[in-house]
Motif scaffolding. Sequence first.
Motif, PDB file in Angstrom:
ATOM      1  N   ASP A  35      -3.455  -4.868  -9.051  1.00  0.00           N
ATOM      2  CA  ASP A  35      -4.184  -5.065  -7.808  1.00  0.00           C
ATOM      3  C   ASP A  35      -4.997  -3.643  -7.096  1.00  0.00           C
ATOM      4  OD1 ASP A  35      -3.493  -7.650  -7.490  1.00  0.00           O
ATOM      5  OD2 ASP A  35      -1.653  -7.281  -6.627  1.00  0.00           O
ATOM      6  N   VAL A  36      -4.647  -2.596  -8.063  1.00  0.00           N
ATOM      7  CA  VAL A  36      -5.673  -1.212  -7.525  1.00  0.00           C
ATOM      8  C   VAL A  36      -6.793  -1.407  -8.294  1.00  0.00           C
ATOM      9  CG1 VAL A  36      -5.609   1.117  -7.832  1.00  0.00           C
ATOM     10  CG2 VAL A  36      -3.275  -0.063  -7.282  1.00  0.00           C
ATOM     11  N   ARG A  37      -7.712  -1.152  -7.508  1.00  0.00           N
ATOM     12  CA  ARG A  37      -9.388  -1.178  -8.037  1.00  0.00           C
ATOM     13  C   ARG A  37      -9.629  -0.045  -8.721  1.00  0.00           C
ATOM     14  NH1 ARG A  37     -11.525  -2.849  -3.860  1.00  0.00           N
ATOM     15  NH2 ARG A  37     -12.651  -0.974  -2.973  1.00  0.00           N
ATOM     16  N   VAL A  38      -9.655   0.255  -9.746  1.00  0.00           N
ATOM     17  CA  VAL A  38      -9.700   1.432 -10.527  1.00  0.00           C
ATOM     18  C   VAL A  38     -11.396   1.597 -11.100  1.00  0.00           C
ATOM     19  CG1 VAL A  38      -9.135   2.884 -12.601  1.00  0.00           C
ATOM     20  CG2 VAL A  38      -7.438   1.309 -11.441  1.00  0.00           C
ATOM     21  N   SER A  39     -11.933   2.635 -10.593  1.00  0.00           N
ATOM     22  CA  SER A  39     -13.125   3.103 -11.165  1.00  0.00           C
ATOM     23  C   SER A  39     -13.240   4.299 -12.018  1.00  0.00           C
ATOM     24  CB  SER A  39     -14.132   3.251  -9.947  1.00  0.00           C
ATOM     25  OG  SER A  39     -14.272   2.249  -9.023  1.00  0.00           O
ATOM     26  N   ASN A  82      -3.008   1.515 -19.295  1.00  0.00           N
ATOM     27  CA  ASN A  82      -1.606   1.361 -18.680  1.00  0.00           C
ATOM     28  C   ASN A  82      -1.607   1.072 -17.326  1.00  0.00           C
ATOM     29  OD1 ASN A  82       1.050   1.254 -18.718  1.00  0.00           O
ATOM     30  ND2 ASN A  82       1.453   3.119 -19.957  1.00  0.00           N
ATOM     31  N   PHE A  83      -2.458   2.061 -16.451  1.00  0.00           N
ATOM     32  CA  PHE A  83      -2.248   2.065 -15.082  1.00  0.00           C
ATOM     33  C   PHE A  83      -2.834   1.045 -14.601  1.00  0.00           C
ATOM     34  CE2 PHE A  83      -4.093   3.014 -10.888  1.00  0.00           C
ATOM     35  CZ  PHE A  83      -2.705   3.630 -10.309  1.00  0.00           C
ATOM     36  N   ARG A  84      -3.908   0.297 -15.214  1.00  0.00           N
ATOM     37  CA  ARG A  84      -4.286  -0.885 -14.774  1.00  0.00           C
ATOM     38  C   ARG A  84      -3.276  -1.943 -14.897  1.00  0.00           C
ATOM     39  NH1 ARG A  84     -10.033  -0.901 -14.069  1.00  0.00           N
ATOM     40  NH2 ARG A  84     -11.163   0.580 -15.048  1.00  0.00           N
ATOM     41  N   ARG A  85      -2.692  -2.061 -16.230  1.00  0.00           N
ATOM     42  CA  ARG A  85      -1.546  -2.971 -16.396  1.00  0.00           C
ATOM     43  C   ARG A  85      -0.436  -2.990 -15.212  1.00  0.00           C
ATOM     44  NH1 ARG A  85       3.119  -2.894 -18.859  1.00  0.00           N
ATOM     45  NH2 ARG A  85       2.631  -0.564 -19.670  1.00  0.00           N
ATOM     46  N   ARG A  86       0.035  -1.671 -14.940  1.00  0.00           N
ATOM     47  CA  ARG A  86       1.041  -1.468 -14.266  1.00  0.00           C
ATOM     48  C   ARG A  86       0.677  -2.003 -12.547  1.00  0.00           C
ATOM     49  NH1 ARG A  86       4.627   3.717 -15.676  1.00  0.00           N
ATOM     50  NH2 ARG A  86       4.674   3.423 -17.895  1.00  0.00           N
ATOM     51  N   HIS A  87      -0.663  -1.534 -12.367  1.00  0.00           N
ATOM     52  CA  HIS A  87      -1.037  -1.938 -10.865  1.00  0.00           C
ATOM     53  C   HIS A  87      -2.297  -2.776 -10.993  1.00  0.00           C
ATOM     54  CE1 HIS A  87       1.612   1.358  -9.650  1.00  0.00           C
ATOM     55  NE2 HIS A  87       1.377   2.020 -10.897  1.00  0.00           N
ATOM     56  N   SER A 139       0.853  -1.290  -0.116  1.00  0.00           N
ATOM     57  CA  SER A 139      -0.087  -0.031  -0.001  1.00  0.00           C
ATOM     58  C   SER A 139       0.722   1.300   0.129  1.00  0.00           C
ATOM     59  CB  SER A 139      -0.891   0.117   1.261  1.00  0.00           C
ATOM     60  OG  SER A 139      -1.694   1.313   1.154  1.00  0.00           O
ATOM     61  N   ALA A 140       1.775   1.260   0.764  1.00  0.00           N
ATOM     62  CA  ALA A 140       2.872   2.157   0.930  1.00  0.00           C
ATOM     63  C   ALA A 140       3.357   2.584  -0.600  1.00  0.00           C
ATOM     64  CB  ALA A 140       4.033   2.028   2.026  1.00  0.00           C
ATOM     65  N   ARG A 141       3.538   1.587  -1.122  1.00  0.00           N
ATOM     66  CA  ARG A 141       4.240   1.713  -2.513  1.00  0.00           C
ATOM     67  C   ARG A 141       3.268   2.148  -3.524  1.00  0.00           C
ATOM     68  NH1 ARG A 141       7.120  -3.137  -0.613  1.00  0.00           N
ATOM     69  NH2 ARG A 141       5.705  -4.506  -1.981  1.00  0.00           N
ATOM     70  N   GLY A 142       1.967   1.971  -3.299  1.00  0.00           N
ATOM     71  CA  GLY A 142       0.822   2.342  -4.287  1.00  0.00           C
ATOM     72  C   GLY A 142       0.608   1.271  -4.994  1.00  0.00           C
ATOM     73  N   GLU A 143       0.880  -0.073  -4.812  1.00  0.00           N
ATOM     74  CA  GLU A 143       0.731  -1.165  -5.516  1.00  0.00           C
ATOM     75  C   GLU A 143      -0.683  -1.796  -5.317  1.00  0.00           C
ATOM     76  OE1 GLU A 143       3.730  -3.829  -4.511  1.00  0.00           O
ATOM     77  OE2 GLU A 143       5.427  -2.841  -5.234  1.00  0.00           O
ATOM     78  N   ILE A 144      -1.471  -1.414  -4.029  1.00  0.00           N
ATOM     79  CA  ILE A 144      -2.923  -1.958  -3.731  1.00  0.00           C
ATOM     80  C   ILE A 144      -3.684  -0.751  -3.305  1.00  0.00           C
ATOM     81  CG2 ILE A 144      -2.069  -4.199  -3.503  1.00  0.00           C
ATOM     82  CD1 ILE A 144      -2.283  -3.468  -0.354  1.00  0.00           C
TER      83      ILE A 144
END
Length: 311
Positions: A119-123, A112-117, A85-90
Amino acid sequence: MELRHLRYFCAVADHQGFSSSARALHVSQSAISEQVADLEREVGVALLVRGQQKTRLTLQGEVFLAEAKKVLAAADQAVETARRSARGEIGTLTIGFFNGGTGADVPAIIKNFRRRHPDVRVSVIDMVPGAQSQALIDGTLDVGFTRPLETPFDQLLRSELLYLDPLVAVFPKDHPLARGSVDLRRLARERFVLVARESSPSLFGKIIALCSEAGFSPQIVGTGVVWASVVLLVEAGEGIAILPSNMQQSASKDLVFCPLTNRGASIGLALAWSPMRDGPVLRSFLDLVRDYRRRALTPRSNASRTGLRSK
């Protein structure tokens, strides 16, 4: 009971002895023996059968070992989750955009952001610029692709200008002026349909200011919540419109888009966010957008790029 107790107990069980577990953990044998004895007193049952050559688990110890390892695994997972979380990965990220105004690069950025991250839930939420500012304050959005901020939001939010999109006059194809570039002064007697001030205060204000500089106040006969409504009104013969050039990519062939020759006839696309929502995930997204901007992020139109800057 502390995690240390469980770690020492699991080590003794795995190594079947106190001396070997002490060597593995780089602590004294007496320390491990004392901590395991404390654990047995806390649990209230014997967990180990101590022998001179070998230490083995009791029946209760076997049951306790399985549960202790689950607890330790969960603790290790919690630590790793916090570090990720501190690294912005989730985490989560809610992105605002508005239809027709963000060009072709914005979907590519989000993909691109979805591909790089992963495990981040993007809406992603379609929202007119006029509503995005308040949504950023309320926390409904974390970041928004929007128009330049108006007062008081320009003081409450942070923003960066991504590009300037030239403004064009929109005519029915049979209009006498639908032949090329046009000066706003030639439109003084025209009827105007505009995107509503509530939907895009920055665009509405820009058009009014440009008309004022050209020496007239536009005769506004109608407004639309979104650009598609404005285009429909122009097609219906209600009047002419002033819109950003990238709108023409999806417009009817019955319309003509004529560049304005007036100085300053452009409108920006900005990235905006609240400093109160700042965090590793948001910073990762901002870094990605800035990287795109450095590689000449522009609207997909025939108009030339008019400049990039940050504020």
